[in-house]
Write a protein that holds these residues in place. Structure first.
Motif, PDB file in Angstrom:
ATOM      1  N   UNK A 156       1.878  -7.817  -1.733  1.00 17.60           N
ATOM      2  CA  UNK A 156       2.669  -6.582  -1.602  1.00 17.60           C
ATOM      3  C   UNK A 156       2.194  -5.538  -2.615  1.00 17.60           C
ATOM      4  N   UNK A 157       1.968  -5.971  -3.849  1.00 18.41           N
ATOM      5  CA  UNK A 157       1.530  -5.029  -4.879  1.00 18.41           C
ATOM      6  C   UNK A 157       0.134  -4.471  -4.564  1.00 18.41           C
ATOM      7  N   UNK A 158      -0.741  -5.293  -4.002  1.00 13.83           N
ATOM      8  CA  UNK A 158      -2.069  -4.817  -3.634  1.00 13.83           C
ATOM      9  C   UNK A 158      -1.975  -3.752  -2.548  1.00 13.83           C
ATOM     10  N   UNK A 159      -1.086  -3.995  -1.557  1.00 13.39           N
ATOM     11  CA  UNK A 159      -0.897  -2.993  -0.504  1.00 13.39           C
ATOM     12  C   UNK A 159      -0.316  -1.711  -1.083  1.00 13.39           C
ATOM     13  N   UNK A 217      -0.784  -0.626  -4.124  1.00 12.99           N
ATOM     14  CA  UNK A 217      -1.857   0.036  -4.885  1.00 12.99           C
ATOM     15  C   UNK A 217      -2.711   0.901  -3.977  1.00 12.99           C
ATOM     16  N   UNK A 218      -3.080   0.364  -2.805  1.00 10.98           N
ATOM     17  CA  UNK A 218      -3.878   1.154  -1.866  1.00 10.98           C
ATOM     18  C   UNK A 218      -3.119   2.402  -1.421  1.00 10.98           C
ATOM     19  N   UNK A 219      -1.818   2.238  -1.192  1.00 10.55           N
ATOM     20  CA  UNK A 219      -1.016   3.390  -0.777  1.00 10.55           C
ATOM     21  C   UNK A 219      -0.944   4.442  -1.887  1.00 10.55           C
ATOM     22  N   UNK A 220      -0.745   3.987  -3.116  1.00 13.74           N
ATOM     23  CA  UNK A 220      -0.663   4.928  -4.249  1.00 13.74           C
ATOM     24  C   UNK A 220      -1.966   5.702  -4.404  1.00 13.74           C
ATOM     25  N   UNK A 221      -3.083   5.025  -4.274  1.00 14.91           N
ATOM     26  CA  UNK A 221      -4.378   5.699  -4.427  1.00 14.91           C
ATOM     27  C   UNK A 221      -4.590   6.725  -3.328  1.00 14.91           C
ATOM     28  N   UNK A 222      -4.169   6.397  -2.091  1.00 16.74           N
ATOM     29  CA  UNK A 222      -4.322   7.370  -1.000  1.00 16.74           C
ATOM     30  C   UNK A 222      -3.426   8.585  -1.219  1.00 16.74           C
ATOM     31  N   UNK A 223      -2.207   8.358  -1.687  1.00 12.44           N
ATOM     32  CA  UNK A 223      -1.269   9.471  -1.854  1.00 12.44           C
ATOM     33  C   UNK A 223      -1.671  10.398  -2.996  1.00 12.44           C
ATOM     34  N   UNK A 224      -2.321   9.857  -3.991  1.00  6.16           N
ATOM     35  CA  UNK A 224      -2.717  10.677  -5.152  1.00  6.16           C
ATOM     36  C   UNK A 224      -4.247  10.689  -5.315  1.00  6.16           C
TER      37      UNK A 224
END
Length: 792
Positions: free
Chosen positions: A4-7, A9-16
């Motif tokens: 869940x945390x890895x997913x 992380x990918x979302x956070x990087x895409x958003x910012x």
């Protein structure tokens, strides 16, 4: 949980993505600079050492004394691998139609010497019995357009002798074309080196006006070179009667290249550190904002039983990913740039052997730098997650309301100040971390800009001092002491407005067991051709007969102070006693460390007769060109050599072109550094204040007014950083100049107020540029959605 945390992380990087990309690009630039410049610096050092090894460069060179005795002392020294003797002299030579004072060096006939071999790049080595063949040093051949088969001439004191060029050769003594430590930058038309069979050199110099120098060359073993044997060999050669003993570190060419390497090594670390520091600041601001905006998410994870260490590592991983990603790109691009930089540098200098290595340790260090940036930037905000109380965090962004502080209260009462200014000043205190991050980014940018611009302006000022205040003549002429009427003939040349006689002798100054070879120049007591600049920036006149002025670096090398007495010995003579002179004072000149006195002092100390003239040219539109004056002067009977001071200045300026390109790149990167940090902090600022900004727009505040508010905050924080940034920039510039200063160069820090104002304006301009993406973000705000969220 980890999945869940890895997913997430990918979302956070895409958003910012823009903010993380800015951090990654800054890391990439820092790592690229480090890998490319540090590896290139190491490659240059390896190329020099490989060249010296292949050509048997001397570790110790002794001049004067009984050659057989000095050579015997060298051969009996521990660590001496090879010993050679040779004759070297200064003779008038004619090359390509130009007459000048050249250096003629002896070589064994038909075979290479065991020490200081030459690399024949075109033509062939003179064969045994070939008394009229010579090799021309490659820089000399390039300047005068010489090639195998050309005819040259050398004056033996009685008549001109014809010599034939057999080949063009590189020498380890002249990788950098310097005849002495005082002539590391000079008129290329006054640099001439010929290599001839030893018997030929002895014959040519037997009746020369300047006595030849017998030299003993010593090559040490690798082990002896490392264990300090050079100092012991130097002491033995001095004890054997050598007039001057020069270790390799003081050889003019090698010393110049090593000074360049020393500065290169410091810059290859200092500038990358600035970029990596800026990236760490940006990463800290970005991840801090991420943690604050996800307080509910963090509380949910903790309430669900997620270990605090796992959550902390999750947020720490954001910084590590940004840093490591930028570092991987930086290492890859740096490896490519290393080859280009090394080849460009060695090609410019004409180094015979080039070694290009890619060092895994340097690449690994670059990667570690990137990871370290992420760790440093993310450590504090990640650690903050471990101290988060789930119940408190679940209350939302508001949490427990805090009363306004003294600063906010004071601003609320300062109703005479414009509202925009009061809001900007309030924001500086509300988010001190963000404010400090903006200020630190501005400080780092000013350090980079001022350290680069300061070196450029200081070197420009040093050249102005050298060629306007110190060297006031337009040209100098070396004359045949036996030719009558030379001064009168020079005065009659069209374009020459003043002529002064000058006496110059190459001497070795000795005191407290140390020696230093340098020219001793004698002028008229009230000379107008040379200025004597004191260490405090003033000027003084020549001392009375029996006393001399010395460069401050020379005096420091010999441990002398004004009033001390020391010994002068003429190079090439067998006089082991020399003459005592008194040090009357010190001079501070940007280029070289020489000795000066009156002509009577020079004649008494060395026995030299007036052997040159300093010339000043007429000015104005009707005056002939310097090239025409050179042609007319060199055509006169009795003129042996001609040095155009302005040609020297042009030559120095040519070398400065590469430096100016470097400074221009650093100025551009300084602006990028400031823009990156301010951009990240600005976008984080908007993200933190989304509700506030959306509310302002909802109640009808114009976008221009909001832009003014954000710009005022940004510029105020940047302006507050200017004093500290300027002070740190001046200190960095002074430290950078110190890496280039020696007895060959002495540069004072000279940064005028226009440069300081320009640097400050550049950083403020970068701060303003960061408003563009910020305003786009404000314009794209979904006002209705934000208002609904706040209402709920």
């Amino acid at each position: 949980m980890n999945r869940i945390l890895l997913r997430k992380t990918r979302r956070d990087l895409r958003r910012r993505l823009p903010q993380f990309a800015a951090v990654g690009v800054t890391v990439m630039v820092g790592v690229l600079l480090f890998v490319a410049s540090y590896d290139a610096y190491r490659n240059l050092g390896s190329s020099y050492e490989h060249t010296y090894s292949q050509m048997g460069f001397a570790d110790v060179t002794a001049s004067g004394g009984d050659a057989a005795r000095v050579a015997a002392a060298a051969r009996s020294s521990d660590g001496a691998e090879a010993v050679a003797t040779r004759t070297q002299g200064r003779l008038p030579v004619s090359l390509g139609g130009d007459e000048l004072l050249g250096r003629v060096t002896g070589l064994p006939a038909g075979k290479q010497p065991p020490v200081n071999k030459v690399d024949v790049v075109s033509g062939r080595y003179p064969r045994s019995g070939d008394t009229g063949g010579v090799l021309v040093e490659s820089h000399t051949a390039k300047t005068f357009g010489l090639s195998p088969g050309d005819i040259t001439k050398a004056h033996d004191g009685a008549r001109w002798r014809t010599l034939t060029v057999r080949g063009v050769a590189d020498s380890p003594e002249y990788l950098w074309p310097a005849l002495s430590r005082q002539q590391v930058l000079g008129d290329p038309h006054n640099f001439a080196v010929l290599f001839a069979p030893e018997a030929t050199v002895r014959k040519l110099t037997r009746a020369a006006h300047d006595a030849p120098t017998v030299q003993t060359l010593v090559r040490l073993s690798d082990r002896a070179r490392q264990d300090g044997s050079a100092a012991r060999v130097t002491d033995r050669l001095r004890a054997a009667g050598a007039v001057e003993v020069q270790p390799r570190s003081e050889q003019p060419s090698d010393a110049t290249l090593n000074e360049d390497l020393k500065g290169f090594s410091q810059l290859s670390v200092a500038f990358p550190v600035l970029f990596l520091s800026a990236a760490a600041v940006a990463a800290y601001v970005l991840i801090t904002r991420l943690v604050l905006s996800e307080r509910k998410v963090i509380a949910t994870f903790l309430a669900a039983g997620a270990p605090r260490g796992t959550v902390a590592r999750h947020y720490l991983g954001h910084g590590v990913l940004a840093g490591a990603g930028g570092a991987v790109l930086g290492v890859a691009l740096g490896a490519i740039a290393t080859t280009a930089m090394t080849h460009a540098y060695t090609a410019e200098l004409g180094i015979p052997y080039t070694l290009v290595e890619r060092r895994p340790a340097v690449m690994l260090t670059g990667l570690l730098f990137g990871v370290l940036v992420g760790l440093v930037g993310g450590a504090a905000p990640a650690w903050a997650t471990t101290r988060t109380a789930p119940a408190e965090s679940m209350r939302g962004e508001g949490g427990t309301l805090r009363p306004p502080g003294r600063w906010s209260t004071a601003l609320a009462r300062a109703r005479r100040l414009p509202l925009t200014l009061r809001l900007a000043l309030r924001e500086l205190g509300r988010s001190r971390r963000r404010t400090l991050a903006t200020m630190l980014g501005s400080v780092l940018a000013l350090v980079l800009v001022l350290s680069s611009a300061g070196m450029a302006t200081s070197m420009k000022a040093a050249l102005d001092v050298q060629f306007d205040t110190v060297q006031r003549e337009d040209a100098t002429v070396t004359a045949d002491a036996g030719a009558p009427g030379t001064r009168k003939a020079l005065s009659a040349v069209d374009g020459v407005s003043a002529v002064e006689p000058v006496t110059t002798a190459q001497v070795t100054a000795t005191a407290h067991g140390e020696s230093y070879g340098t020219p001793l120049t004698g002028y008229r007591p009230r000379t107008t051709m040379h200025g004597f600049r004191t260490p405090d920036g003033g000027e003084r006149a020549l001392p009375p007969p029996g006393s001399v002025l010395a460069g401050k670096a020379l005096a420091a090398r010999l441990g002398l102070s004004p009033g001390d007495r020391f010994t002068l010995r003429t190079s090439g003579s067998g006089d082991s006693r020399g003459r005592q002179v008194r040090l009357a004072g010190l001079v501070d000149e940007p280029m070289g460390s020489a000795l000066y006195g009156t002509q009577d002092t020079v004649e008494a100390a060395t026995g030299a007769a007036p052997n040159g003239f300093a010339l000043r040219f007429a000015s104005g539109p009707a005056a002939p060109s310097h090239d025409q004056v050179r042609e007319d002067v060199t055509a006169l009977e009795g003129v042996v050599a001609y040095t155009d001071s302005r040609a020297v200045e042009r030559q120095v300026d040519r070398y400065m072109t590469l430096f100016r390109v470097f400074v221009g790149v650093m100025l551009l990167l300084g602006g990028v550094l400031a823009l990156t940090v301010v951009y990240v902090t600005m976008t984080v600022n908007i993200a933190e204040r989304t509700g506030e900004l959306a509310t302002l727009r909802a109640v009808g505040v114009p976008l221009r007014r909001i832009a003014g508010l954000l710009a005022a905050e940004n510029l105020t924080a940047t302006a507050l950083a200017l004093p500290a940034g300027l002070a740190a920039g001046f200190a960095a510039a002074r430290e950078s100049l110190g890496s280039f200063s020696s007895d060959m160069f002495s540069v004072r820090l000279d940064i005028g107020w226009p440069v300081a104002v320009g640097a400050a304006a550049a950083v403020l301009g970068a701060s303003l540029l960061s408003q563009i993406p910020a305003l786009r973000a404000v314009r794209r705000l979904d006002i209705a959605r934000v208002v609904r969220e706040r209402a709920n």
